[in-house]
Design an enzyme around this catalytic site. Structure first.
Site, PDB file in Angstrom:
ATOM      1  CG  HIS A 191      -2.757  -3.866  -2.635  1.00  0.00           C
ATOM      2  ND1 HIS A 191      -3.459  -4.762  -1.873  1.00  0.00           N
ATOM      3  CD2 HIS A 191      -2.504  -2.828  -1.746  1.00  0.00           C
ATOM      4  CE1 HIS A 191      -3.176  -4.742  -0.402  1.00  0.00           C
ATOM      5  NE2 HIS A 191      -3.285  -3.567  -0.372  1.00  0.00           N
ATOM      6  CG  ASP A 223      -4.911  -4.556   2.927  1.00  0.00           C
ATOM      7  OD1 ASP A 223      -4.227  -5.884   1.577  1.00  0.00           O
ATOM      8  OD2 ASP A 223      -4.021  -4.471   4.282  1.00  0.00           O
ATOM      9  CB  SER A 251      -1.188  -0.293   1.294  1.00  0.00           C
ATOM     10  OG  SER A 251      -1.759  -0.867   0.779  1.00  0.00           O
TER      11      SER A 251
END
Lengths: 605, 248
Positions: free
Chosen positions: A470, A428, A190
């Site tokens: 991502h 995440d 990140s």
């Protein structure tokens, strides 16, 4: 294809020339017989004709040998065809089965919408600076498969089959893809990816606000490699600025908006090696509180007023490691981690006497946006709770959508506009824990926050970009039938019982390529509860397991203590001035340039 | 074979504890208890080769008010009970001087007692009390139990005032796991130091492990897994759980 066969019209002229000698003209001879006449005929050909499938005309030519003035078929020696053109368009009647189909109509409507969108884009001759406000939404780890699964889950919660649903940002007019790799990493983290989005350059994994010349963990390599972020440019331009995250506000994604650090983990001074402290590097929390002074020191002649709205978790990095500084929301013996004795929350309040510092839902609810000029909300000692787990917080936390709405209502008091970045940080974390339920539930809350932004702003002057930093190794697999519960076991088309794998056991639609693997924690809403249990990668008999429960953790193939990021591209969605610049597949750093261009943050020579 | 050791014998074995207790100043909320864990084979043939069969391990349990520290080799765990009864856990890796912090969770009384006392009251009270006697300032209780079906025998010598295991022996199918209290620490400074030195370790939030692939310690932990058994409750010298099965 037209097929012309040019005929040769044969006209026979018989002329005999006799040799003449001088003398008297002879007598006029008798008239010769009339010559034969060449005729042509036309015959209309029906559809399906051998030579003209779509009909046409057959042109026959020949000698009228019987002199009846008509060219009969047996007199035709050559035939040419002039065929009717093939059908290029169909009437609605011909397309009845298509045009009455709902999917077909939906597609036609999408084209009309796209046409309008492009007409609007084309009508703006000078896009630069047209976006008064910019909002960048980042779903941390929200890869394409996460978006798809969350879309289905949200739809199924609405009573739909699910697949046909669209999350709020999926309705945006423009979209593209971003390549997420870091300069030194195929699969990114990140810090590097958010630095790309905020600063317009790609850099190494693990570093914040600095370019690839940095040496991770080496404090001395920071100087001279600092990049300027979109948030800083907005500050300099006189806009209001804000940062929101459900992670710690010093965590990599939000920190990339304001910090310059050789190491993402230097969230407070206790996380830093003494060498780095001695060399003058400043921890991330301190950089947040000192943002105004630091920016003014770095940019000669600049006069900014600091970040106006900051909300997230991470109080531990702002407080001394002393129980005397514990808040009512403390979840450990000593809430603070700082080893230098500084209370950054007090420093912030001393610096901004007009500001409001809040730590819980009640404090948040008491904020009146119309009269609030500055807000610091630190709602958890560490990361804020998963959306599904919020009710278990000691003092209460606002949701991401609530924070987004309130932030915009504060920031839009500035007539020069604002820049806001909003991160859903725990998508995440749920993936890392191998828990699809919380990853998808937080994605749905993230989409709700985007909808709040849409509802609170004017699309004519506000650029909204939604993307991820991502992806994760999160898959949607098998051949489940339409409307099959996305968190459920695969049930095939036309079937009512779960499909069985080669090992004779059922399997879930959602799964992970690696990670901790299966856990059946029932109604547990904290995805991280799995970290206290043993890793259980591999196959498990799920026959009697409710895989749709919040506490179910999907199976994983490769055993690891934590599931990993993935390296494929992520989607980028955009709405508002300059949104049409988001198209195709680009480096992730393009996002900064779209925001910069649309908001006119820098002067382009 | 059922193994019964009389109360008298046990009290003799732990006489050094009695001496320490005679000061009558010990506080169940402020102490350190060092244990020796021994795994062994108890049949006659194997006993001849005891050195080959026995496994020793040292373990300790520390209490400081609402904090409990369990030390098992170079792995240890601190548990802190908050005023709202949530319990926050921090796993320490002493060799690396690193810690992993976990989110505070609600916890049953049984679970908290298991961490703090190594055995919850409900479990202890379900055992057969075969003797009780004051020794110095403190009441000591002997519990015994057996489960013939699983060929299991157990005995527990318990300090009822300090809520502390003095001795625990579980024998099953020729294998014996034994906990023996070696020393009780009363010095407040020593106790505080046991906690304080671990507070200085660099900490990582459990949720951040996946984002720290470049950290050598975390890579090791990711590949090998985190602390498993032995962080709380009763386990043997190999870190395996010691089930206290018994007949009600």
């Amino acid at each position: 294809m037209k097929n012309f066969k040019n005929s040769v019209v044969a006209i026979a002229v018989v002329c005999s020339l006799a040799a003449c000698e001088d003398g008297e003209n002879g007598a006029v001879g008798a008239n010769g017989a009339n010559g034969k006449i060449s005729l042509i005929s036309q015959t209309t050909l029906p559809l399906g004709n051998e030579f003209c499938k779509n009909g046409g005309i057959a042109v026959g030519s020949g000698i009228d040998s019987n002199d009846d003035g008509n060219l009969s078929n047996d007199e035709v020696t050559i035939t040419n065809y002039v065929c009717a053109d093939t059908v290029k368009t169909l009437s609605s009647d011909s397309l009845a089965t298509s045009v009455t189909n709902d999917w077909f109509k939906q597609g036609e409507n999408s084209i009309k919408t796209a046409e309008v969108n492009w007409q609007r884009a084309d009508a703006i001759k000078d896009l630069r600076g047209k976006a008064k406000n910019v909002i960048l939404f980042v779903g941390d780890g929200m890869g394409v498969s996460t978006i798809t699964a969350a879309r289905i889950l949200e739809g199924q919660r609405k009573g739909m089959l699910g697949e046909e649903n669209s999350l709020s940002f999926e309705k945006f007019p423009f979209s593209g893809f971003a390549k997420t790799y870091n300069v030194d990493a195929q699969t990114p983290d990140s810090a590097g990816t958010m630095t790309a989005m905020m600063s317009g350059i790609k850099t190494d994994a693990g570093v914040l606000g600095v370019d690839e010349d940095i040496q991770r963990g080496d404090c001395t390599s920071v100087t001279g490699n600092e990049m300027t972020t979109a948030l800083e440019l907005a500050e300099i331009a006189g806009k209001s600025t804000g940062i929101i995250s459900t992670a710690r506000i010093t965590h990599a994604t939000p920190a990339a908006a304001y910090a310059k650090s050789a190491e993402r983990n230097w969230e407070d001074i206790s996380d830093m090696p003494s060498e780095a402290v001695a060399q003058g590097c400043e921890d991330i929390a301190s950089q947040l509180v000192n943002f105004e002074a630091n920016l003014e020191a770095r940019m000669t002649g600049v006069d900014v007023d600091g970040i106006d709205v900051v909300m997230g978790g991470g109080r531990r990095h702002f407080l001394p490691k002393d129980a005397a500084f514990n808040s009512i929301d403390a979840e450990s013996e000593k809430e603070g981690d700082r080893s230098d004795g500084r209370d950054l929350t007090a420093e912030w309040q001393a610096k901004y006497t007009d500001g409001n510092f809040v730590i819980d839902q009640a404090g948040f609810d008491a904020i009146t946006p119309a009269t609030t000029t500055r807000l610091l909300g630190l709602f958890n000692e560490s990361h804020m709770r998963y959306e599904a787990d919020r009710e278990n917080d000691v003092a209460g936390e606002p949701s991401l959508s609530e924070m987004t709405s309130k932030a915009i209502d504060i920031l839009d008091n500035n007539e020069k506009g604002f820049f806001l970045t909003v991160e859903s940080g725990r998508i995440d974390h749920a993936h890392h824990a191998g828990n699809a339920y919380n990853a998808l539930n937080d994605t749905i809350e993230f989409a709700k926050a985007v909808q709040m932004a849409i509802d609170s702003t004017n699309p004519e002057d506000t650029l909204i970009i939604v993307t991820a930093d991502h992806s994760h190794v999160f898959t949607i697999a098998g051949y489940p039938k339409r409307g099959n519960p996305i968190l459920g076991k695969v049930v095939g088309v036309g079937k009512t019982e779960a499909s069985l794998a080669k090992d004779g056991m059922p399997y879930t639609t959602l799964g992970y390529t690696n990670g901790r693997g299966y856990q059946n924690l029932g109604a547990e809403t904290d995805a991280d509860a799995t970290y206290e249990l043993d890793i259980a990668a591999g196959r498990v008999d799920l026959s009697n397991v409710d895989t749709t429960a919040a506490g179910f953790h999907q199976e994983a193939l490769v055993p690891r203590s934590s599931e990993t990021h993935a390296g494929e591209d992520v989607a980028v969605f955009a709405s508002g001035p300059g949104a049409y610049l988001v198209t195709g597949t680009n480096e992730q750093s393009l996002i900064f340039h779209v925001m910069n261009y649309a908001a006119g943050l820098t002067v382009n020579d | 074979m059922k193994s019964i050791i009389s109360l008298t014998l046990m009290f003799t074995v732990v006489s050094f504890v009695t001496k320490a207790e005679q000061a009558c100043q010990m506080n169940e909320d402020l102490l350190g208890a060092h244990y020796k864990l021994v795994n062994s084979q108890v049949n006659a043939v194997k006993r001849k080769h005891a050195n080959e069969q026995e496994t020793f391990k040292l373990s300790s349990l520390w209490r400081m008010n609402q904090k409990v520290l369990s030390v098992n080799g170079d792995q240890s765990t601190t548990w802190f009970k908050l005023s709202n009864d949530l319990v926050q856990k921090t796993a320490h890796f002493d060799h690396f001087q690193r810690s992993i912090e976990y989110q505070a969770k609600s916890m049953s009384n049984d679970r908290w007692q298991q961490i703090r006392q190594l055995i919850p009251n409900s479990k202890r009270q379900s055992l057969r009390l075969s003797g009780s006697k004051f020794k110095g300032c403190y009441q000591q209780e002997l519990y015994q139990w057996e489960n013939e079906a699983s060929n299991l025998h157990g005995k527990l010598l318990w300090n009822a005032n300090l809520k502390l295991i003095i001795e625990l022996t579980i024998t099953q199918r020729g294998r014996q796991n034994h906990w023996q209290l070696e020393e009780i620490v009363q010095d407040a400074k020593v106790i505080a130091l046991a906690f304080a030195k671990r507070e200085k370790y660099q900490t990582t939030d459990f949720a951040d492990i996946g984002d720290n692939e470049s950290d050598p310690f975390l890579i090791k932990m990711i590949n090998l897994g985190f602390i498993k058994h032995g962080s709380s409750g009763i386990y043997n010298a190999k870190g395996e759980n010691m089930a206290i099965e018994h007949n009600h």
